[in-house]
Write an enzyme that holds these catalytic residues in place. Structure first.
Site, short mmCIF file in Angstrom:
data_model
loop_
_atom_site.label_atom_id
_atom_site.label_comp_id
_atom_site.label_asym_id
_atom_site.label_seq_id
_atom_site.Cartn_x
_atom_site.Cartn_y
_atom_site.Cartn_z
N GLU A 158 0.84 -1.21 0.00
CA GLU A 158 0.00 0.00 0.00
C GLU A 158 0.87 1.25 0.00
OE1 GLU A 158 -3.87 -0.58 2.06
OE2 GLU A 158 -3.36 1.30 3.05
N HIS A 204 6.72 -27.03 1.99
CA HIS A 204 5.88 -28.09 1.43
C HIS A 204 4.84 -27.49 0.51
CE1 HIS A 204 7.64 -31.03 4.24
NE2 HIS A 204 7.84 -29.91 4.92
N LYS A 253 -12.93 2.34 -2.11
CA LYS A 253 -14.02 2.67 -1.19
C LYS A 253 -15.15 3.36 -1.94
CE LYS A 253 -11.07 3.14 2.94
NZ LYS A 253 -10.55 3.97 4.03
O1 PA5 Z 1 -3.34 2.07 5.71
C1 PA5 Z 1 -4.37 2.64 5.40
O2 PA5 Z 1 -4.45 3.87 5.35
C2 PA5 Z 1 -5.62 1.86 5.08
O3 PA5 Z 1 -5.37 0.50 4.90
C3 PA5 Z 1 -6.65 2.06 6.19
O4 PA5 Z 1 -6.08 1.61 7.40
C4 PA5 Z 1 -7.93 1.29 5.93
O5 PA5 Z 1 -8.47 1.68 4.70
C5 PA5 Z 1 -8.94 1.53 7.05
O6 PA5 Z 1 -9.19 2.90 7.18
P1 PA5 Z 1 -9.82 3.50 8.48
O7 PA5 Z 1 -8.90 3.24 9.62
O8 PA5 Z 1 -9.95 4.96 8.19
O9 PA5 Z 1 -11.14 2.84 8.69
#
Ligand code: PA5
Length: 518
Positions: A311, A340, A444
């Site tokens: 990410e 394995h 989203k």
């Molecule tokens: O690392 C990130 O920014 C994302 O993976 C968020 O953690 C994830 O989308 C969840 O978002 P939020 O904590 O606002 O619900």
């Protein structure tokens, strides 16, 4: 150049001797890594390091509040940790208790991505078997919810719910919260009296927690990214309630930060990792990182790292706006189990990866029996690691090895800090913003568009209950012909649940199926 270093204060050592870092490569990368160090220093002193979101990047302050950009940030962090300590102690000692029973005996965390993967990893790695069991809602899968409800069973009345969302508006988390609330209420229990929130001040979740008088609210700040939030309340609160020593965890992370702040690429472990990734993948992520911890407790590290790395580094454009399609693929589970499974391909298939071995020196609490004279099961586990490392090297494959003295709050904190910094330095080397996630945000929004289509579809179905139409025809009826494919799949899904009132007359091919109201 020395390739193997021990970092005493962290309980970790790093060996990059099998990554083929040549003197020429090191010399070539030195000026670029020096710039990365400078950028990191600016980031730590409060520069806007996430320009797309106009945000500072302050997760390193979480374990060294005195280094914070402002006194206000310092005291907010210190207060948060103190509040977490005292709330967790109150829960564990029964001073904060549920509505109808004497003590919280289970925890359920509702969150996703950075608000779940880290807490899941830390809990699996460090929680004592005698600690309150922890459950996670990290999706919007109804069957997934039911599986957890079935395990919790009648202990819902003794379950503390921790709703984690930095933004306070993530759909999966919201849905999990609504499902959970429904369960508490159906059992005659007050949801607010069992629930705490971890979110940014002023978010929708925060407002709800205030309005409904939830048990407590804990802050996360806009200068802490979701995937680097493990040393904030996101990671600390669930850990502390489970009895994990969060002070050692923070101290391990802080100790590692001290090592990874040293502006010397020959000894800084995060710089050595970032250089190793760069050299293996040619600076374009050409080789994937395979994470192989030889320790069951570290099994979720690969999943956690997959998010942290992919990410952060998976970006279409660099910071100057040039299209680059950067990334670094991460996968892995645990050794020796994976020997394995896919390790066969690692040795004999394409040379498209480098392995990251994690060895743990301490086998278990207490003594091991001997499986055969002078040999324990832990010797085998370690032997499998060394054997695979050697076999991969003999086949011309790259690997690096991180050794932990033991799996403890201190070493796990250090490990997390090590990779957080390596990602930041590598992002500077390849010139991408590691701290935004436009792809996640787009995902989203995409789901919201589909749900909006479903609302329109339902309205049309109800307006013409005797009609039987294909997906293409219903799409035309709601002026959504561009989404005929989506409409077909929506109808298939709706008609699979008799309670939704949509029927399906099958035909061939499936796109000729007709749908209407019952
Ligand atoms: O690392 C990130 O920014 C994302 O993976 C968020 O953690 C994830 O989308 C969840 O978002 P939020 O904590 O606002 O619900």
């Amino acid at each position: 150049m020395i390739f193997h270093h021990r970092y005493n204060t962290t309980g970790l050592s790093l060996d990059v001797g099998l990554m083929r870092l040549t003197d020429g490569f090191i010399a070539e990368m030195t000026p670029r890594m020096n710039s990365a160090f400078e950028e990191m220093q600016a980031l730590e002193s409060g520069k806007i390091a996430n320009p797309d979101e106009n945000r500072m990047v302050g997760h390193y302050w979480l374990r060294a509040p005195r280094l914070s950009h402002t006194p206000q940030i310092r005291s907010a962090i210190e207060k948060s940790v103190a509040d977490i300590r005292s709330f967790a102690a109150d829960v564990r000692d029964g001073r904060t208790c549920p509505e109808k029973t004497d003590r919280f005996r289970r925890i359920i965390v509702v969150g996703i991505g950075g608000s779940a993967l880290g807490p899941q990893f830390v809990s699996d790695a460090l929680a004592d078997v005698r600690a309150a069991p922890i459950h996670f809602f990290d999706n919007t899968d109804p069957d997934g919810f039911d599986r957890v409800f079935n395990v919790i069973g009648s202990e819902l009345s003794a379950t503390l719910a921790v709703i984690i969302s930095k933004s306070g508006g993530t759909r999966e988390t919201h849905n999990g919260m609504i499902e959970l609330r429904h369960r508490y209420e159906s059992a005659g229990l007050s949801f607010p009296r069992h629930t705490v929130a971890i979110t940014c001040e002023g978010s929708a979740l925060d407002r709800r927690a205030i309005d409904e008088h939830w048990l407590r609210r804990f802050p996360i700040w806009d200068w802490v990214g979701g995937r680097v939030s493990l040393t904030s309340a996101v990671g600390l609160l669930p850990a502390a309630i489970q009895g994990i020593d969060i002070d050692s965890f923070l101290a391990g992370a802080a100790a590692c930060d001290v090592c990874t702040r040293v502006p010397d690429l020959r000894s800084n472990p995060a710089a050595l990792l970032a250089l190793s990734w760069y050299s293996a993948g040619g600076g374009t992520g050409r080789r994937a990182m395979v994470v192989l911890p030889y320790k069951d407790r570290l099994m979720l590290f690969g999943r956690y790292l997959q998010q942290l790395v992919m990410e952060s580094l998976g970006k279409s454009h660099d910071r100057s706006g040039r299209e680059v399609r950067q990334g670094l693929t991460v996968y892995g589970n645990k050794g020796s189990t994976d020997q394995h499974a896919y390790v066969q391909q690692l040795r004999d298939g394409p040379d498209d990866f480098f392995a990251t071995f994690l060895a743990v020196l301490r086998d278990r609490d207490g003594r091991s029996i001997e499986i055969e004279p002078d040999v324990t099961s832990g010797d085998y586990l370690h032997g499998f690691l060394l054997g695979t490392r050697r076999a991969l090297a003999d086949a011309g494959r790259r690997s690096l090895t991180i050794t932990l003295d033991e799996v403890s709050p201190r070493t796990v904190g250090a490990l997390i800090a090590l990779f957080e910094r390596a990602v930041g330095l590598y992002a500077s080397l390849v010139n991408v913003n590691a701290y935004h996630q436009p792809g996640v945000e787009a995902g989203k929004r995409a789901a919201d568009r589909v749900i909006e289509l479903q609302h329109r579809l339902f309205a049309a179905l109800r307006a013409d209950p005797s009609a039987r139409r294909t997906g293409i025809e219903w799409a035309a009826a709601i002026q959504a012909s561009d989404h005929a494919d989506d409409i077909h799949y929506l109808l298939c899904h709706l008609s699979a649940d008799p309670a939704r009132g949509v029927v399906r007359d099958p035909a061939a091919p499936p796109s000729a199926d007709r749908f209407g109201m019952k």
